[in-house]
Write an enzyme that holds these catalytic residues in place. Structure first.
Site, PDB file in Angstrom:
ATOM      1  N   CYS A 383       3.862  10.182  25.108  1.00  0.00           N
ATOM      2  CA  CYS A 383       3.267  10.070  23.781  1.00  0.00           C
ATOM      3  C   CYS A 383       2.687   8.668  23.555  1.00  0.00           C
ATOM      4  CB  CYS A 383       4.269  10.498  22.717  1.00  0.00           C
ATOM      5  SG  CYS A 383       3.433  11.126  21.248  1.00  0.00           S
ATOM      6  N   HIS A 508       5.942  15.709  24.424  1.00  0.00           N
ATOM      7  CA  HIS A 508       7.298  15.210  24.725  1.00  0.00           C
ATOM      8  C   HIS A 508       8.024  16.174  25.663  1.00  0.00           C
ATOM      9  CE1 HIS A 508       7.664  11.976  21.625  1.00  0.00           C
ATOM     10  NE2 HIS A 508       6.685  12.667  21.069  1.00  0.00           N
ATOM     11  N   GLU A 510      10.530  15.666  27.421  1.00  0.00           N
ATOM     12  CA  GLU A 510      11.987  15.461  27.425  1.00  0.00           C
ATOM     13  C   GLU A 510      12.729  16.483  26.567  1.00  0.00           C
ATOM     14  OE1 GLU A 510       9.757  13.580  25.937  1.00  0.00           O
ATOM     15  OE2 GLU A 510      10.496  12.567  24.134  1.00  0.00           O
TER      16      GLU A 510
HETATM   17  N1  GLN Z   1       2.436   6.692  17.132  1.00  0.00           N
HETATM   18  C1  GLN Z   1       1.768   7.611  17.984  1.00  0.00           C
HETATM   19  C2  GLN Z   1       1.137   8.766  17.203  1.00  0.00           C
HETATM   20  O1  GLN Z   1       1.488   9.009  16.081  1.00  0.00           O
HETATM   21  C3  GLN Z   1       2.696   8.147  19.055  1.00  0.00           C
HETATM   22  C4  GLN Z   1       3.794   9.012  18.540  1.00  0.00           C
HETATM   23  C5  GLN Z   1       4.916   9.235  19.509  1.00  0.00           C
HETATM   24  O2  GLN Z   1       5.076   8.481  20.459  1.00  0.00           O
HETATM   25  N2  GLN Z   1       5.731  10.252  19.274  1.00  0.00           N
HETATM   26  O3  GLN Z   1       0.281   9.443  17.708  1.00  0.00           O
END
Ligand code: GLN
Length: 538
Positions: A383, A508, A510
Site C-alpha cells: 500500500c 493488503h 497480509e
Molecule cells: N495513505 C495511503 C492512501 O491512503 C496508503 C494507505 C495504506 O497504506 N493503507 O492511499
C-alpha cells in the site's frame, strides 16, 4: 446452510488486559472446528469509536479489514488466521456502533415516547448483534473486550447474562481468562487477583465455569485446587494457560489440557474426534526451522509490535512453508538518512516497506527503497510501501525530481494522486476504498509466478492511487505494471523485472494470509530472501 441449534460461548477477561483473549478465543474456535463443528467468533469492543479505522495504531494496534470492507479489531485477524474462515462486519461490534444505532432509532421516533436507557435499549441492541448468527453455526464464540470491572464493558456483560438466562445452561457457557502472577520475592504464584475477578463477574450474574489462567509456569495441582475451591469451578476446569514459544502452539496446549472436551461436555455436545494433524505439522515447522532469513520492516509505528500484526504473522506463515525462521528487524523510517541507509539495510535478506498514512517518515522509506532497488535486495511494498516505490522510481529512474504523492505534497509530478471517488470525501471514518476488489495479473510477472493465476481478489484500504498519466514514462524506464483492476483503470501491482524480486502492491495481501495456507506473495518474498541469502539470483 441448514438451521442449527446454536450454542454460545462467552469469553471474558480479568485482572489485566493483554493476556491474549483474542488468541484464546481463536484457539478454542480452532479446536471446536477440528472436532467437526461449525464455529464463528465475534468480538465486542467497549469503546465509543464506531470502529478502529480512525485510531492511531500505536494505541489500538493494526486495523484489520474484512472482505466486506469493515475496519475491525485486530483480533478478527487472529480468528481468520486460526479458523481459516473469512469474517465479516457482523463479527465485530463496538459500543459506539451500538449507541449510534439506538440514538438514530430514538431520533426517528421508534421508541414512541419511552425514556431510552442502557437497560433494556442498549443491552437489547447488543443482544441483537450477539445473536445475529443464530441458527447458522453450531457454536458462536463471543469475546468481550476489556477487563471485568471496566465501566465500559458492563452493558456487554449484562447482555451476556440475559442471553445465558434466555437460552439456558446447556446452550451457553462462560469462560474467564485471568492472570496468575508469580511474585519472585515471595517465590510463589498468587491466586487472589483471579478470585477477585471471578467475584466481579458473579456480581454481574455471570458464573464462569472454566478458568483459563495465564501464567509463566505451569500451575501446581494445589494452586489449581485452591482456585477451583474459591472460584466455585470444577478442578479440571482450571486450566493453566502457560506461555508458549509461538501463539500457534496455544491450541495444542489447550488440547493437552482437554479444554475442548470439557467445553463440549458442558454444552452437552458429542465429543467427536479431533483432527489437528495439519496444524501440528505447521507448528513443528515454525519450531524447528532449517534456516533463517533476516527481513527488515520499514515503518512508522514499529515501536508497537501490534501495529503490523498481520504482516508479521504472514511472514511467519510463509517462513513455515519455506522451513525458514523469519527474523524481523523493525526499522523506524523517520531515522533513515542518506548517511545511515547502507549501514541499516546492508546484510538484510529482504526489506518490506509498510502501509501507513501521512508524510512522517516518507523520505526514509524512499531512501530505503532506492537502496534495495540499486542493490538487488528483495523488496516488498504494501500500500503506502508501493506508493513510495512509485515515487522513488519516478524520481531516480525517470528524472522526475519533484515526484510525490498528493497526500504529502502537491507538485507537477504527483505520480500518486487522490482517487476520483475520494475527491469529495469529507468524513474520515469508514470512507476509504475498503474491502475486496479484483485484480488482473500480467502473465510475465513475478506476481503471476507466485499466485499461479491471472484473476485474484485482495483487500484494500486506501484513498490514493497510481496516477495513470505517468504510466508510459514509468514503463519506458523499466517498471512493469504487473496488475490492474480488470477494467485497467487502477494500478494494483508494480514490479521491476530486471530486479531479483521487487514487488509493490496497492492492496493488503497480509490480511488474507492464514496459518495453514500462507499467502502466495509472502511465500514468494521469503523465497526470494532465501535465494538472496544463499547467493542465488532470481
Ligand atoms: N495513505 C495511503 C492512501 O491512503 C496508503 C494507505 C495504506 O497504506 N493503507 O492511499
Amino acid at each position: 446452510m441448514s438451521k442449527k441449534k446454536t450454542k454460545y460461548l462467552f469469553i471474558s477477561g480479568g485482572v489485566v488486559s493483554s493476556v491474549g483473549k483474542g488468541i484464546a478465543s481463536a484457539s478454542i474456535g480452532l479446536l471446536l472446528k477440528q472436532r467437526g463443528y461449525s464455529v464463528t467468533i465475534m468480538k465486542f469492543d467497549p469503546y465509543i469509536n464506531i470502529d478502529p479505522g480512525t485510531m492511531n495504531p500505536m494505541q489500538h494496534g493494526e486495523v484489520y479489514v474484512t472482505d466486506d470492507g469493515a475496519e475491525t479489531d485486530l483480533d478478527l485477524g487472529h480468528y481468520e488466521r486460526f479458523l481459516d474462515v473469512s469474517m465479516s462486519k457482523n463479527n465485530n461490534a463496538t459500543a459506539g456502533q451500538v449507541y449510534y444505532e439506538v440514538i438514530q432509532r430514538e431520533r426517528s421516533g421508534d421508541y414512541l415516547g419511552k425514556t431510552v436507557q442502557v437497560i433494556p435499549h442498549i443491552t437489547d441492541e447488543i443482544k441483537r448483534r450477539m445473536t445475529i448468527f443464530d441458527s447458522q453455526f453450531n457454536i458462536v464464540i463471543i469475546e468481550i473486550g476489556g477487563t471485568a470491572g471496566d465501566i465500559e464493558s458492563q452493558p456487554f456483560l449484562e447482555a451476556a447474562r440475559q442471553i445465558c438466562r434466555e437460552k439456558g445452561e446447556k446452550n451457553t457457557l462462560n469462560i474467564h481468562l485471568t492472570y496468575v502472577p508469580y511474585i519472585r520475592s515471595a517465590g510463589e504464584v498468587k491466586t487472589k487477583p483471579t478470585q477477585h475477578s471471578v467475584k466481579i463477574l458473579m456480581e454481574f450474574g455471570l458464573r464462569p465455569e472454566i478458568l483459563l489462567c495465564r501464567t509463566e509456569q505451569p500451575l501446581e495441582k494445589d494452586v489449581r485446587d485452591k482456585i477451583a475451591l474459591f472460584c466455585n469451578v470444577d478442578e479440571q476446569s482450571v486450566i493453566d494457560a502457560v506461555d508458549v514459544q509461538t501463539i500457534y502452539e496455544v491450541p495444542i496446549h489447550y488440547a493437552k489440557r482437554n479444554l475442548d472436551t470439557i467445553i463440549l461436555k458442558k454444552l452437552g455436545m458429542p465429543v467427536q474426534s479431533l483432527d489437528l494433524a495439519t496444524w501440528t505439522n505447521f507448528v513443528d515447522n515454525i519450531k524447528a526451522p532449517k534456516q533463517t532469513v533476516r527481513i527488515g520492516i520499514v515503518g512508522k509505528y514499529v515501536s508497537h509490535v501490534d501495529s503490523y500484526k498481520s504482516i508479521s504473522e504472514a511472514l511467519i506463515h510463509a517462513g513455515a512453508i519455506n522451513d525458514t525462521l523469519v527474523e524481523i528487524l523493525w526499522i523506524q523510517s523517520e531515522n533513515i538518512t542518506d548517511k545511515n541507509v547502507e549501514s541499516t539495510l546492508k546484510g538484510l535478506d529482504g526489506v518490506l516497506v509498510a502501509p501507513g498514512f501521512g508524510d512522517r517518515g516518507i523520505e526514509g522509506k524512499i531512501k530505503s527503497i532506492k537502496y534495495v532497488r540499486e542493490n538487488g535486495i528483495p523488496f516488498f511494498g504494501i500500500c503506502l510501501g508501493m506508493q513510495c516505490a512509485t515515487i522513488e522510481f519516478a524520481r531516480n529512474k525517470c528524472g522526475l525530481k519533484d515526484a510525490n504523492s498528493t497526500e504529502f505534497k502537491k507538485s507537477k509530478n504527483n505520480v500518486i494522486d487522490i482517487m476520483d471517488e475520494q475527491r469529495t470525501v469529507v468524513d474520515k471514518g469508514g470512507t476509504m476504498r475498503l474491502g475486496t476488489f479484483p485484480c488482473l495479473i500480467d502473465k510475465s510477472s513475478k506476481s503471476f509466478s507466485a499466485y499461479q493465476k491471472e484473476f485474484i481478489a485482495e483487500r484494500h484500504r486506501h484513498r490514493y492511487e497510481f496516477n495513470n498519466a505517468f504510466k508510459q514514462v514509468m514503463e519506458k524506464n523499466g517498471l512493469l505494471i504487473a496488475g490492474t483492476s480488470p477494467n485497467n483503470t487502477l494500478v494494483e501491482i508494480i514490479e521491476i523485472p530486471s530486479h531479483p524480486w521487487f514487488v509493490g502492491v496497492q492492496f493488503h495481501p497480509e490480511y488474507k494470509s492464514r496459518a495453514v495456507s500462507a499467502h502466495p506473495l509472502f511465500i514468494g518474498f521469503v523465497g526470494a530472501a532465501l535465494k538472496h541469502k544463499n547467493g542465488i539470483g532470481a
